[in-house]
Design a protein around this motif. Structure first.
Motif, PDB file in Angstrom:
ATOM      1  N   THR A  38       3.467   1.681   1.169  1.00 36.79           N
ATOM      2  CA  THR A  38       2.788   0.499   0.631  1.00 36.79           C
ATOM      3  C   THR A  38       1.862  -0.122   1.688  1.00 36.79           C
ATOM      4  OG1 THR A  38       4.677  -0.856   1.266  1.00 36.79           O
ATOM      5  CG2 THR A  38       4.620  -0.066  -0.990  1.00 36.79           C
ATOM      6  N   HIS A  39       2.291  -0.098   2.958  1.00 33.92           N
ATOM      7  CA  HIS A  39       1.443  -0.670   4.010  1.00 33.92           C
ATOM      8  C   HIS A  39       0.212   0.185   4.231  1.00 33.92           C
ATOM      9  CE1 HIS A  39       5.269  -2.666   5.806  1.00 33.92           C
ATOM     10  NE2 HIS A  39       4.865  -3.217   4.688  1.00 33.92           N
ATOM     11  N   GLU A  98      -1.209   2.200   2.075  1.00 34.12           N
ATOM     12  CA  GLU A  98      -2.117   2.056   0.934  1.00 34.12           C
ATOM     13  C   GLU A  98      -2.836   0.718   0.972  1.00 34.12           C
ATOM     14  OE1 GLU A  98       0.027   2.880  -2.692  1.00 34.12           O
ATOM     15  OE2 GLU A  98      -0.735   4.939  -2.607  1.00 34.12           O
ATOM     16  N   GLY A  99      -2.114  -0.323   1.403  1.00 30.00           N
ATOM     17  CA  GLY A  99      -2.743  -1.632   1.512  1.00 30.00           C
ATOM     18  C   GLY A  99      -3.936  -1.584   2.448  1.00 30.00           C
ATOM     19  N   ARG A 135      -6.377   3.583 -10.034  1.00 32.01           N
ATOM     20  CA  ARG A 135      -6.591   4.011  -8.646  1.00 32.01           C
ATOM     21  C   ARG A 135      -7.855   4.855  -8.483  1.00 32.01           C
ATOM     22  NH1 ARG A 135      -1.807   3.862  -5.408  1.00 32.01           N
ATOM     23  NH2 ARG A 135      -2.500   5.702  -4.291  1.00 32.01           N
ATOM     24  N   MET A 152      -8.926   5.406  -4.695  1.00 31.58           N
ATOM     25  CA  MET A 152      -7.619   5.537  -4.055  1.00 31.58           C
ATOM     26  C   MET A 152      -6.907   6.782  -4.560  1.00 31.58           C
ATOM     27  SD  MET A 152      -6.631   3.285  -1.803  1.00 31.58           S
ATOM     28  CE  MET A 152      -4.848   3.117  -1.860  1.00 31.58           C
ATOM     29  N   MET A 207      -7.799  -4.561  -4.163  1.00 30.00           N
ATOM     30  CA  MET A 207      -6.667  -4.013  -4.919  1.00 30.00           C
ATOM     31  C   MET A 207      -5.384  -4.740  -4.537  1.00 30.00           C
ATOM     32  SD  MET A 207      -5.749  -0.068  -5.536  1.00 30.00           S
ATOM     33  CE  MET A 207      -4.813   0.399  -6.981  1.00 30.00           C
ATOM     34  N   PHE A 237      -1.156  -4.508  -5.167  1.00 26.11           N
ATOM     35  CA  PHE A 237      -0.191  -3.471  -5.532  1.00 26.11           C
ATOM     36  C   PHE A 237       1.043  -4.046  -6.204  1.00 26.11           C
ATOM     37  CE2 PHE A 237      -2.868  -1.770  -2.291  1.00 26.11           C
ATOM     38  CZ  PHE A 237      -3.029  -0.443  -2.624  1.00 26.11           C
ATOM     39  N   ARG A 262       4.260  -3.764  -5.331  1.00 29.84           N
ATOM     40  CA  ARG A 262       5.110  -4.503  -4.396  1.00 29.84           C
ATOM     41  C   ARG A 262       4.209  -5.210  -3.392  1.00 29.84           C
ATOM     42  NH1 ARG A 262      10.184  -3.262  -5.253  1.00 29.84           N
ATOM     43  NH2 ARG A 262      10.771  -4.693  -3.604  1.00 29.84           N
ATOM     44  N   ASN A 284       2.556  -6.222  -0.208  1.00 31.65           N
ATOM     45  CA  ASN A 284       2.539  -5.432   1.035  1.00 31.65           C
ATOM     46  C   ASN A 284       1.708  -6.074   2.133  1.00 31.65           C
ATOM     47  OD1 ASN A 284       0.118  -5.057  -0.229  1.00 31.65           O
ATOM     48  ND2 ASN A 284       0.032  -2.851   0.005  1.00 31.65           N
ATOM     49  N   PRO A 285       2.035  -7.348   2.481  1.00 32.75           N
ATOM     50  CA  PRO A 285       1.329  -7.899   3.641  1.00 32.75           C
ATOM     51  C   PRO A 285       1.671  -7.091   4.887  1.00 32.75           C
ATOM     52  CG  PRO A 285       3.189  -9.295   3.032  1.00 32.75           C
ATOM     53  CD  PRO A 285       3.068  -8.248   1.976  1.00 32.75           C
ATOM     54  N   PHE A 286       0.750  -7.030   5.846  1.00 34.74           N
ATOM     55  CA  PHE A 286       1.035  -6.307   7.084  1.00 34.74           C
ATOM     56  C   PHE A 286       2.077  -7.101   7.864  1.00 34.74           C
ATOM     57  CE2 PHE A 286      -3.543  -5.156   6.337  1.00 34.74           C
ATOM     58  CZ  PHE A 286      -3.243  -3.913   5.807  1.00 34.74           C
ATOM     59  N   PRO A 287       3.257  -6.526   8.085  1.00 34.21           N
ATOM     60  CA  PRO A 287       4.365  -7.333   8.621  1.00 34.21           C
ATOM     61  C   PRO A 287       4.158  -7.840  10.040  1.00 34.21           C
ATOM     62  CG  PRO A 287       5.023  -5.028   8.316  1.00 34.21           C
ATOM     63  CD  PRO A 287       3.646  -5.156   7.778  1.00 34.21           C
ATOM     64  N   ARG A 323      -5.860 -11.819   0.442  1.00 32.39           N
ATOM     65  CA  ARG A 323      -6.411 -10.775   1.303  1.00 32.39           C
ATOM     66  C   ARG A 323      -7.462  -9.963   0.554  1.00 32.39           C
ATOM     67  NH1 ARG A 323      -2.060  -6.576   3.464  1.00 32.39           N
ATOM     68  NH2 ARG A 323      -2.258  -5.786   1.360  1.00 32.39           N
TER      69      ARG A 323
END
Lengths: 353, 258
Positions: A236-237, A239-240, B48, B53, B89, B91, B93, B95-98, B161
């Motif tokens: 998921t990361h 693809e983000g 996609r 994608m 896009m 998603f 779930r 999905n922020p960059f942690p 984002r």
């Protein structure tokens, strides 16, 4: 201006709220039943034989290994202490090592420690960037069909016995390195680490050669562990990042690297642990010398492990053997510290996930 | 800004598997189009393909054309990275960059595009977070990690984002399926607001959601396992949910399906 919007939500979801409450009620009334059954089962003496046997075996194995390690440590300590008492030099700061005359033993680990740490550190410095490159190539750039066999070959490198690496370092790589070593000393000799060493460069039994061989030996473990970690970057990361218009390199920089960084560092620590304890390859490669280590890559000398391996003939006397056992204990503590550091880094990594 | 999308005779493949067959659909600008249909019918795959994608998956292939205001994004001269920078896009779930802070997450796309001006980044971050109805909740902790937010907040952070780069189109792949009803409503309200500025395509399994937020609905279906997914019909949402022209659509939305 956003507050009204937020405030609307509870009103909007009034219906779903009621539904959720209603659906929660039956599960709440059901909930107490299973726990009471479980509690009854826990009190009842119905433990199946298989369970008991398995628990016994597992617990026994766990206790056994702890006792074994404790016993080894205790044995080493008991054997080392008498010799340390007979030592006429400072064990931690002396650079001497003469245990031949058991009546007047003078031994210290400083030189061994320096040669061990410097050769391993240089090996790590060489291996880390290469391993990073290979791991990123295998996980991000290599076509799937190529990545698998390639990774397998890297793993095979780890299966090569150290004696083979030692022979290769001494007979094949060493002579090839001699001209490079000579040009380095003549061009950069004014920098201490490239200065003329305490052994003959022509024989190539230097820390320089040893470090390069060590680097090759620890490359597979660093690569294999890093590859596993990078491979587990959440899709998921990735693809983000791609959806934001990241190029391959930017995907690596924004997702794969931050995720795998800690794993890569701990993989390197594992490699360092292996380099510190490597014995036979260095025993073969390093030229012995009576002079002390002078901070040059072109010095010879001995590491903890190679010193001990070379001293086998002296082990018949418990007093001189004890001196080597004491040196072995220091090596054990050193590798233990490195592994502990690796574990601490991995533990810090868990918070991230 | 908002652009229209014209999909013409699109065929999508994963290796030898023909995933989607002959899809043609037009999405007007400043409009919400919902893709509905059973699992495996190819609606996410079509989504996609709209920002290229799809081809990221190994062996994936695209035939046909997707035009943004008449320009084919699959033309050989087009750089897929550039396409993705102009199409946002979101998603399934969040999905922020942690490892990035909330603010860095929002401006990640701009940073990738090369914007370095700190003042400009700050302005965009605030505007995008306001646009995603998240500003009031996070304005005091912009430097904290994005992973510390609740699921619904994280998803709105991802929307912030996506809209920070002022995309031509916003694609949403089941954006609410991992969220509770309250967060879902927050996102749905947001979609209605974002419609004023963006062309939105949303994939959803929730038919009530499609009915609530979309102007136009496309129903996808497949004849059987291993068969390619097809577009059954696309029409005004009101018509699809009251009087669809195809029997399969009626069966699906009335729950008589399968």
């Amino acid at each position: 201006m956003k507050d009204p919007v937020v405030a609307e939500h509870p009103a909007d979801t009034g219906d779903t709220g009621v539904e959720r409450g209603a659906s929660a009620a039956p599960s709440a009334s059901e909930a107490p039943i299973p726990p009471t059954q479980e509690a009854a089962a826990a009190k009842a003496p119905h433990v199946r034989p298989g369970d008991r046997i398995f628990r016994g075996l597992a617990t026994g194995s766990g206790i056994f290994i702890v006792v074994l390690i404790g016993a080894i440590g205790l044995f080493l300590l008991l054997r080392a202490v008498p010799s340390l008492g007979l030592n006429n030099a400072n064990f931690l700061t002396s650079r001497e090592w003469s245990t031949g005359d058991v009546g007047n033993m003078r031994f210290g680990i400083l030189d061994l420690l320096l040669v061990t740490v410097v050769s391993s550190a240089v090996a790590l410095l060489i291996a880390m960037p290469i391993a990073l490159g290979i791991a990123l190539f295998l996980t991000q750039y290599a076509p799937r069909r190529l990545a698998r066999p390639f990774a397998y070959v890297i793993d095979l490198l780890a299966a090569v016995p150290s004696i083979i690496f030692g022979l290769w370092g001494l007979l094949v790589l060493g002579p090839q390195l001699t001209p490079i070593a000579e040009s380095l000393t003549s061009a950069l000799g004014f920098i201490p680490i490239f200065a003329q060493g305490n052994v003959s460069i022509a024989l190539s039994g230097t820390i320089f050669t040893a470090s390069i061989v060590l680097a090759v030996m620890i490359l597979p473990i660093i690569t294999a562990v890093s590859r596993e970690v990078f491979d587990r970057t959440p899709v998921t990361h990735v693809e983000g990042a791609i959806a934001l218009g990241a190029t391959k390199w930017e995907v690596v920089r924004t997702t794969v690297w931050p995720f795998g960084k800690a794993g890569y560092v701990s993989a390197s620590m594992l490699g360092l642990g292996r380099a510190l304890g490597e014995t036979i390859a260095l025993t073969i490669i390093l030229s012995a010398t009576a002079k002390t280590f002078g901070w040059s890559l072109f010095d010879g000398g001995a590491t903890f492990a190679s010193k001990i391996a070379l001293a086998a003939p002296e082990f018949n006397d418990p007093r001189s053997a004890g001196a080597y056992i004491a040196a072995g204990l220091v090596l054990f503590l050193l590798t233990f510290l490195v592994n502990a550091a690796a574990r601490a880094i991995v533990a810090g990594h868990k918070e991230y996930e | 800004m908002a652009k229209r999308i014209d999909v013409k005779e699109l065929n999508l493949y994963y290796g030898k598997f023909h995933a989607v067959q002959e899809v043609s659909i037009a999405v007007p600008p400043r409009n919400v189009t919902a893709f509905i249909g059973p699992s495996g019918c190819g609606k996410s795959t079509v989504l996609r393909s709209l920002n290229r994608m799809h081809e990221v998956a190994p062996g994936a292939r695209v035939e046909g054309s997707v035009q943004l205001d008449g320009e084919d994004i699959y033309a050989s001269s087009v750089d897929p990275v550039q396409v993705r920078r102009t199409i946002g896009m979101v998603f399934q779930r969040p999905n922020p960059f942690p490892t990035m802070s909330i603010k860095d997450n929002v401006v990640a796309g701009l940073r990738l595009a090369g914007t370095k001006n700190k003042k400009q980044l700050d302005e965009v971050a605030e505007r995008s977070l306001r646009g995603a109805n998240l500003w009031n909740e996070v304005k005091d902790r912009l430097d904290r990690p994005g992973g510390g937010l609740s699921g619904g907040q994280q998803q709105r952070l991802c929307i912030a984002r996506a809209i920070a780069v002022q995309p031509d189109v916003l694609l949403m792949d089941e954006p609410c399926s991992a969220l509770d009803p309250i967060s879902t409503l927050a996102i749905e309200d947001l979609i209605t607001e974002l419609k004023k500025d963006f062309t939105i395509v949303i994939v959803t399994h929730n038919m009530q959601q499609a009915a609530r937020v979309s102007d136009q609905t496309a129903f996808f279906n497949l004849n059987g396992v291993g068969q390619p997914g097809r577009l059954i019909e696309v029409d005004d949402t009101e018509k699809i949910f009251s009087n669809p022209s195809q029997k399969a659509t009626e069966d699906y939305i009335s729950g008589r399906f399968g």
